[in-house]
Every structure is written in C-alpha cells, then in structure tokens.
Design a protein around this motif. Structure first.
Motif, short mmCIF file in Angstrom:
data_model
loop_
_atom_site.label_atom_id
_atom_site.label_comp_id
_atom_site.label_asym_id
_atom_site.label_seq_id
_atom_site.Cartn_x
_atom_site.Cartn_y
_atom_site.Cartn_z
N ASP A 1 -119.04 23.15 -73.76
CA ASP A 1 -120.39 22.71 -73.36
C ASP A 1 -120.35 21.42 -72.53
N VAL A 2 -119.24 20.73 -72.53
CA VAL A 2 -119.17 19.43 -71.85
C VAL A 2 -119.16 19.65 -70.34
N GLU A 3 -120.11 19.01 -69.64
CA GLU A 3 -120.21 19.15 -68.20
C GLU A 3 -119.73 17.86 -67.52
N VAL A 4 -118.79 18.01 -66.62
CA VAL A 4 -118.24 16.85 -65.92
C VAL A 4 -119.31 16.27 -64.98
N GLY A 5 -119.45 14.95 -65.03
CA GLY A 5 -120.31 14.25 -64.07
C GLY A 5 -121.77 14.11 -64.44
N VAL A 6 -122.21 14.77 -65.51
CA VAL A 6 -123.63 14.70 -65.87
C VAL A 6 -123.90 13.36 -66.57
N PRO A 7 -124.82 12.54 -66.02
CA PRO A 7 -125.05 11.22 -66.64
C PRO A 7 -125.86 11.34 -67.94
N HIS B 1 -120.72 9.26 -68.59
CA HIS B 1 -120.56 10.62 -68.08
C HIS B 1 -119.12 11.05 -68.33
N THR B 2 -118.90 12.35 -68.35
CA THR B 2 -117.55 12.87 -68.51
C THR B 2 -116.87 12.83 -67.14
N ALA B 3 -115.75 12.11 -67.06
CA ALA B 3 -115.04 11.99 -65.79
C ALA B 3 -114.13 13.20 -65.57
N ALA B 4 -113.58 13.73 -66.65
CA ALA B 4 -112.67 14.88 -66.55
C ALA B 4 -112.53 15.51 -67.92
N LYS B 5 -112.12 16.77 -67.95
CA LYS B 5 -111.82 17.42 -69.22
C LYS B 5 -110.60 18.31 -69.05
N ARG B 6 -109.83 18.43 -70.12
CA ARG B 6 -108.58 19.18 -70.03
C ARG B 6 -108.46 20.05 -71.27
N SER B 7 -108.33 21.36 -71.04
CA SER B 7 -108.24 22.29 -72.15
C SER B 7 -106.85 22.27 -72.77
N GLY C 1 -109.84 20.39 -76.82
CA GLY C 1 -109.69 19.92 -75.46
C GLY C 1 -109.89 18.42 -75.40
N VAL C 2 -109.32 17.82 -74.36
CA VAL C 2 -109.43 16.37 -74.19
C VAL C 2 -110.55 16.07 -73.20
N VAL C 3 -111.42 15.15 -73.58
CA VAL C 3 -112.54 14.74 -72.73
C VAL C 3 -112.37 13.26 -72.39
N PHE C 4 -112.43 12.95 -71.09
CA PHE C 4 -112.34 11.57 -70.63
C PHE C 4 -113.75 11.10 -70.29
N GLU C 5 -114.24 10.13 -71.03
CA GLU C 5 -115.62 9.66 -70.85
C GLU C 5 -115.62 8.27 -70.22
N GLU C 6 -116.39 8.11 -69.16
CA GLU C 6 -116.62 6.78 -68.58
C GLU C 6 -117.89 6.23 -69.22
N ARG C 7 -117.81 5.02 -69.74
CA ARG C 7 -118.98 4.46 -70.42
C ARG C 7 -119.21 3.02 -69.97
N ARG D 1 -113.06 3.53 -70.11
CA ARG D 1 -112.84 4.97 -70.25
C ARG D 1 -112.33 5.28 -71.65
N LEU D 2 -112.92 6.30 -72.28
CA LEU D 2 -112.53 6.71 -73.63
C LEU D 2 -111.94 8.11 -73.58
N THR D 3 -110.94 8.34 -74.39
CA THR D 3 -110.29 9.65 -74.46
C THR D 3 -110.56 10.25 -75.84
N LEU D 4 -111.21 11.42 -75.84
CA LEU D 4 -111.62 12.06 -77.09
C LEU D 4 -111.03 13.45 -77.20
N LEU D 5 -110.64 13.84 -78.40
CA LEU D 5 -110.23 15.21 -78.67
C LEU D 5 -111.45 15.94 -79.24
#
Lengths: 148, 150
Positions: free
Chosen positions: A21-27, A106-112, A117-123, A137-141
């Motif tokens: 459900d995570v969309e890259v770039g959505v603020p 916003h999510t800067a990138a995601k990697r399955s 999956g890993v989500v890179f969040e810019e905050r 930038r935060l890295t979340l599993l």
C-alpha cells in the motif's frame, strides 16, 4: 431509497497498511503538537538525561521521539512496521518549550524483500513558523499483505 | 554536574572512551515511553500479539533505547552530551526486551575544523550493548563545538 437496515454493522477493527500500500512520493502531514514543560520533565526523568544549560530548550532526541508518535496520526491506516532499522538525522534549529511541531514525510523509495519490504521515509519536523528544526531519512521494515 | 564550563574544541581528546553503568529496561519504561511519544505500535504494547511474533514478547521502542543511551552517556560524560548535536546516524541491530540490561560504550573518534569560522566538528561513536555482550544499537553523532578564542 434504502431503508434502515435491521442488521448490525460489521465490527470495527483497526485497518492496516502494508508494504504493497505504500506509495512513493505521496506527501503526508501530521497534526501539530505543542511541546510542553511536562514533555521535557517526563522525558528527562525517564531517560536520565542531564538537564540542559537552558531550561527552555527541548532535548534534541525528544522531538524525534514525538515525531514517531505523530507519524501514526496521518490519513492512512497504520503501517504494519515490523522493525525500525536505521535513520540518518540532522538537527537544524533548537526547539523551545511552547513551540508547536508537526511532521511532514514521504516515502523516498521502497524495496521488496522475501519477508516484508524496506521503506525509506524522508521526514522533516517543522515548527509553527514553518522552519525545519530536524530532518532526515528513516529505514523501516514493513510487513507484506498476507495471501488471502 | 553541569556546573563546569562547556567543553571547547581544544579540550576534546580523540580516542577517549567512556563506558557507562548498566540500565535495566523495564515494562514501566516502555509503557511511559508509549504514552509520552504516542507510539502505541503493537510491537511495544500488545503482549498477546507478540507471543506469536519472531520476538516472542514485547520489545522496547528503538527510540526509547536510543534515549536511554543518551541518559547513560550523560552520567559518565555530561560535558560531551551537552554539546549540541548537528547530525546523528543510527542503526538498530537487534531487539531489546523487557528485563534486558544495556550499557553504552562511547568513543570520541574524530575532530576537525568546521567550515564555519571559530567552530569545530567532533564525532562520537556510540554502541549500546546488552547483558550478553551483543551490540543492539550503534551509531555516530556529530557535534558543533566552539573553538577557544585567541
């Protein structure tokens, strides 16, 4: 016209967002919160941090901690975070008691990955004058949706 | 404790290492931190749900342990943690469970002049270690430190 139904509504359960459900770039923007002396007292008592030379200054890490709670209060069902993996953070301006913060992300990138999956969040944490006080930038599993 | 004069760039010794006392992370720490931060993720608050997770029980918030780390360092090197932080890079290596005891090893790893005249940058490496000697968190903080005049 639909008539009033006698059937009871389905039970309300907490809905969740998954990796898919995570969309890259959505603020996303959180509600704002005023940082009070009570926050600082609780945080200092809990962590045992040395009192700041200036008692009006909010500990650097407290703002980051408050942004983690604010992060749940966005117009999206809660993300199923399995682990907080890492972050890289910059402290731009001091925060003072009485300042009101909100966080923008916003999510800067995601990697399955295989299991999740890993989500890179810019905050960015901004104050009531719209100045960026901290950012990074935060890295979340994050969990994947279970197959139906 | 904080009555001493702030450290200047010249006072900081690269290679100096500090080892903190231990701190047992309790259920109360986790509950208080959930209330303070507003992070009620089931990882930290739902004991029944976590029984079936890979951890088998609730785990402490990563940011709680990071904050306890800062408190532990302030007990051994208050002059160091009072230096304003410019940057922090951090990795969460493993879970901290309720009842685990952590301590911190902090080491001044570098210092160099900053671009801003009259200031220097100091790097502090920090490792959070549990009762089994496992590094559960680690990272580096960068501090802006004023240089002594004259």
């Amino acid at each position: 016209m639909a008539s009033a139904s006698a059937a009871s509504p389905p039970p309300r359960t907490e809905r969740s967002s998954y990796f898919e459900d995570v969309e890259v770039g959505v603020p996303l923007e959180t509600p704002a919160m005023t940082v009070t002396a009570a926050h600082v007292s609780l945080f200092s008592g809990l962590t045992g941090g040395a009192p700041a030379a200036d008692p009006d200054v909010v500990p650097d890490l407290l703002a980051l901690c408050l942004s983690s709670g604010l992060g749940w209060r966005v117009p999206r069902p809660p993300l199923v975070v399995l682990a907080f993996m890492a972050f890289d953070w910059k402290f731009h301006l001091p925060l003072r008691i009485g300042d009101t913060i909100r966080s923008r992300s916003h999510t800067a990138a995601k990697r399955s990955m295989k299991d999740g999956g890993v989500v890179f969040e810019e905050r960015a944490i901004v104050n009531h004058r719209d100045e960026i006080v901290q950012s990074g930038r935060l890295t979340l599993l994050v969990a994947k949706r279970k197959p139906a | 404790m904080s009555a001493q004069a702030p450290l200047s760039f010249e006072d900081i010794k690269v290679g100096e290492e500090f080892v903190s006392p231990g701190r047992t992370v309790t259920e109360m720490d986790v509950v208080l931190f959930a209330g303070l931060s507003g992070d009620y993720n089931v990882l930290h608050t739902d004991a029944e749900h976590m029984k079936s997770s890979q951890f088998g029980e609730r785990i402490a918030h990563g940011l709680l342990v990071l904050s306890l780390q800062q408190g532990l360092v302030s007990r051994i090197a208050p002059e160091l943690v009072e230096l304003p932080m410019a940057e922090l890079g951090w990795k969460f290596r493993g879970p901290v469970k309720i009842g685990d005891t952590v301590h911190v090893v902090a080491r001044v790893s570098d210092k160099r002049p900053a671009d801003r005249p009259g200031w220097g940058l100091v790097t502090v490496e920090r490792r959070v270690i549990n009762q089994r000697g496992e590094v559960v968190q680690e990272g580096e903080s960068e501090h802006m430190v004023e240089r002594r005049l004259g």
